[in-house]
Design an enzyme around this catalytic site. Structure first.
Site, mmCIF file in Angstrom:
data_model
loop_
_atom_site.group_PDB
_atom_site.id
_atom_site.type_symbol
_atom_site.label_atom_id
_atom_site.label_comp_id
_atom_site.label_asym_id
_atom_site.label_seq_id
_atom_site.Cartn_x
_atom_site.Cartn_y
_atom_site.Cartn_z
ATOM 1 N N ARG A 132 -18.854 74.565 19.541
ATOM 2 C CA ARG A 132 -18.871 75.898 20.138
ATOM 3 C C ARG A 132 -20.312 76.221 20.546
ATOM 4 N NH1 ARG A 132 -19.205 81.664 17.393
ATOM 5 N NH2 ARG A 132 -19.445 82.686 19.402
ATOM 6 N N HIS B 265 -22.969 85.435 24.588
ATOM 7 C CA HIS B 265 -23.441 85.490 23.195
ATOM 8 C C HIS B 265 -24.780 86.241 23.217
ATOM 9 C CE1 HIS B 265 -23.120 83.406 19.044
ATOM 10 N NE2 HIS B 265 -24.127 84.258 18.963
ATOM 11 N N GLU C 219 -18.987 88.674 19.085
ATOM 12 C CA GLU C 219 -19.386 89.819 18.261
ATOM 13 C C GLU C 219 -19.802 91.055 19.056
ATOM 14 O OE1 GLU C 219 -22.214 88.701 15.245
ATOM 15 O OE2 GLU C 219 -20.826 87.304 14.304
ATOM 16 N N ASN D 157 -15.745 85.522 12.853
ATOM 17 C CA ASN D 157 -17.041 85.154 12.281
ATOM 18 C C ASN D 157 -17.151 85.882 10.949
ATOM 19 O OD1 ASN D 157 -17.407 83.984 14.782
ATOM 20 N ND2 ASN D 157 -19.083 85.328 15.423
ATOM 21 N N TYR E 293 -19.307 86.267 7.286
ATOM 22 C CA TYR E 293 -20.468 85.973 6.438
ATOM 23 C C TYR E 293 -20.358 86.580 5.041
ATOM 24 C CZ TYR E 293 -22.497 83.734 10.455
ATOM 25 O OH TYR E 293 -22.704 82.868 11.501
ATOM 26 N N GLU F 240 -17.345 81.189 13.118
ATOM 27 C CA GLU F 240 -18.661 81.103 12.478
ATOM 28 C C GLU F 240 -18.505 81.362 10.987
ATOM 29 O OE1 GLU F 240 -21.906 83.628 13.896
ATOM 30 O OE2 GLU F 240 -21.383 83.170 15.974
HETATM 31 C C1 FCB Z 1 -23.914 85.971 13.850
HETATM 32 C C2 FCB Z 1 -24.309 85.581 15.259
HETATM 33 C C3 FCB Z 1 -24.979 84.234 15.344
HETATM 34 C C4 FCB Z 1 -25.928 83.990 14.192
HETATM 35 C C5 FCB Z 1 -25.280 84.297 12.866
HETATM 36 C C6 FCB Z 1 -26.151 84.062 11.675
HETATM 37 O O1 FCB Z 1 -23.796 87.350 13.763
HETATM 38 O O2 FCB Z 1 -23.153 85.537 16.081
HETATM 39 O O3 FCB Z 1 -25.609 84.139 16.594
HETATM 40 O O4 FCB Z 1 -27.089 84.676 14.392
HETATM 41 O O5 FCB Z 1 -24.837 85.625 12.857
#
Ligand code: FCB
Length: 457
Positions: free
Chosen positions: A79, A123, A168, A290, A292, A364
């Site tokens: 990607r 992006h 995002e 995505n 985290y 992500e």
């Molecule tokens: C996300 C972004 C990516 C990267 C990660 C750590 O929010 O999409 O570009 O910076 O965080």
């Protein structure tokens, strides 16, 4: 390091992710125009280590080496993002054939290596000419995006099996226009909402343009987090609900259900919103997540002062406040490591959207750890990254066992790269980059992921 991972379906797609501005460098090569991020990195004090991305990882010139690293990993997909300013230096009008040629060569190199190219069209790097005319605060940018999507798809759709419109939109709205931590650096707070609507409209118009050019398998990459109330009090629950609405539902509801989550909020948006929602909710082939970390949110107490949270400056007087998540590990970015948050999020999305939720991909998931090469052996023993991914894959597996349809997982990121306002100090890569020499060195997590993929096959 042998953190084990449960068995995934044979056709599960294993991938890695990156984005143009974070890796390419070569900002003026072959006629590329400037982007909002080129300008932002030039503003004093915006990037914490004072850096810019003129070289970044030099991927524009070293892409063959990077494709070889991916081939060595055995991934099924890569990607990446297309830089709008390479293809249309002014954001619209004249196409820069040489810029498009770069992506043509990249796609060919990936296909030759047996890796599916998965481009993201936007992006975060808005062409500067469009940003200067209001960027995502104006409807025009959404219309320009549709032209750009057609140009790219007409060139690449014959070889690209999966497309992503935008990455995002929540972060661009909140960090870029809401609090100014990212480009274009505006602190509009709630007046940033038109940027959300126009990105969503761009997504919808982009889907139409891609389909018209024969593109297959179209999705979006949206950031989502479970939002936990800081306590059971009505105030904390209310604050958490509001934050959930602003970061999760504001972006997913229009795409998946054709409605904004709140009528009052929809009434603040510009243009023929009801009509636009029909465009925004055009059926998708898949939906990208995505993930985290979760967010712990409570009511401001009593009035919340300005401050820093997770590396981000938060303005005063927001109707919610972020609380630290304790009792778990944190990455070097200070982000809490909560693998089961991924399962919780996926199950929650499935409950919330039911059959309207298309098949999912994790577009992500990753962590910043600063492990450096051992001075004697040169090895980069990033055990914490291995633990992170093993934990998240186990959580993903549990979500799938609970009936969530997930088809693939992309690690952020193949390489250490330019991490936006943090500059180069956050390293998310499976491959270490020495920013002096630009030498790439696979970390131990690279070998671990290669074995996971091999086992999965
Ligand atoms: C996300 C972004 C990516 C990267 C990660 C750590 O929010 O999409 O570009 O910076 O965080």
């Amino acid at each position: 390091m042998t953190a084990s991972v449960p068995a995934f379906p044979a056709d599960f797609l294993w991938g890695v992710s990156a984005s143009a501005f974070q890796i390419e460098g070569s900002p003026t090569a072959d006629g590329r125009g400037p982007s909002s991020w080129d300008a932002f990195t030039r503003e004093p004090g915006r990037i914490k280590d004072g850096s810019h991305a003129d070289v970044a990882t030099d991927h524009y010139r070293r892409y063959r080496e990077d494709v070889a690293l991916m081939a060595g990993l055995g991934v099924g997909a890569y990607r990446f993002s297309v830089s709008w300013s390479r293809v249309l230096p002014d954001g619209h009008g004249q196409v820069n054939r040489k810029g498009l040629d770069f992506y043509d060569r990249l796609v060919d190199a990936l296909c030759t290596a047996g890796i599916a190219p998965v481009p993201t069209l936007f992006h975060w790097d808005t062409p500067l000419a469009l940003e200067e005319k209001g960027g995502w605060l104006t409807r025009d940018t959404a219309e320009r995006f549709a032209q750009y999507a057609s140009v790219v798809a007409e060139r690449l759709a014959d070889r690209v099996p999966m497309w992503i419109t935008i990455n995002e939109p929540a972060e661009v709205t909140l960090l870029g226009y809401g609090i100014g931590e990212h480009a274009p650096g505006k602190g509009l707070v709630f007046d940033a909402l038109p940027a959300a609507h126009h990105q969503l409209l761009a997504h919808g118009l982009g889907v139409q343009a891609l389909r018209a050019a024969g593109a297959r398998q179209i999705g979006i990459a949206a950031s989502h987090s479970p939002v936990w109330p800081a306590s059971d009090s009505a105030e904390d629950r209310g604050a958490a609900e509001l934050y959930d609405l602003l970061t999760n539902r504001l972006f997913a509801d229009p795409v998946l259900t054709g409605a904004y989550p709140d009528e009052g909020l929809a009434s603040l948006l510009p243009g023929p919103v009801a009509e636009d929602l029909k465009t925004i909710s055009a059926p998708l082939d898949w939906y990208g997540i995505n993930y985290y970390n979760p967010m712990l949110v409570g009511a401001p107490q009593p009035a919340s002062p300005a401050g820093e949270f997770g590396g981000i400056e938060i303005p005063a007087d927001l109707p919610f406040a972020f609380r630290p998540i304790e009792g778990c590990e944190h990455t070097d970015f200070g982000w809490p490591v909560v693998p089961d948050g991924l399962r919780e999020l996926l199950v929650r999305l499935r409950e919330r959207y039911g059959d309207r939720l298309p098949p999912l991909y994790i577009t992500e998931n990753g962590c910043s750890y600063a492990d450096a090469p051992d001075p004697v052996t040169g090895r980069i023993a990033d055990d914490r990254r291995i633990e992170y991914h093993a934990g998240h894959l186990a959580a993903l597996h549990r979500a799938m066992a609970q009936g969530v349809d997930v088809r693939g997982y992309f690690i952020w990121s193949i390489l250490d790269n330019f991490e936006w306002a943090e500059g180069y100090r956050q390293r998310f890569g499976l491959v270490h980059v020495d920013y002096e020499t630009l030498e790439r060195t696979p970390k131990e997590s690279y070998a671990w992921y290669r074995d996971v993929i091999k086992g999965g096959r």
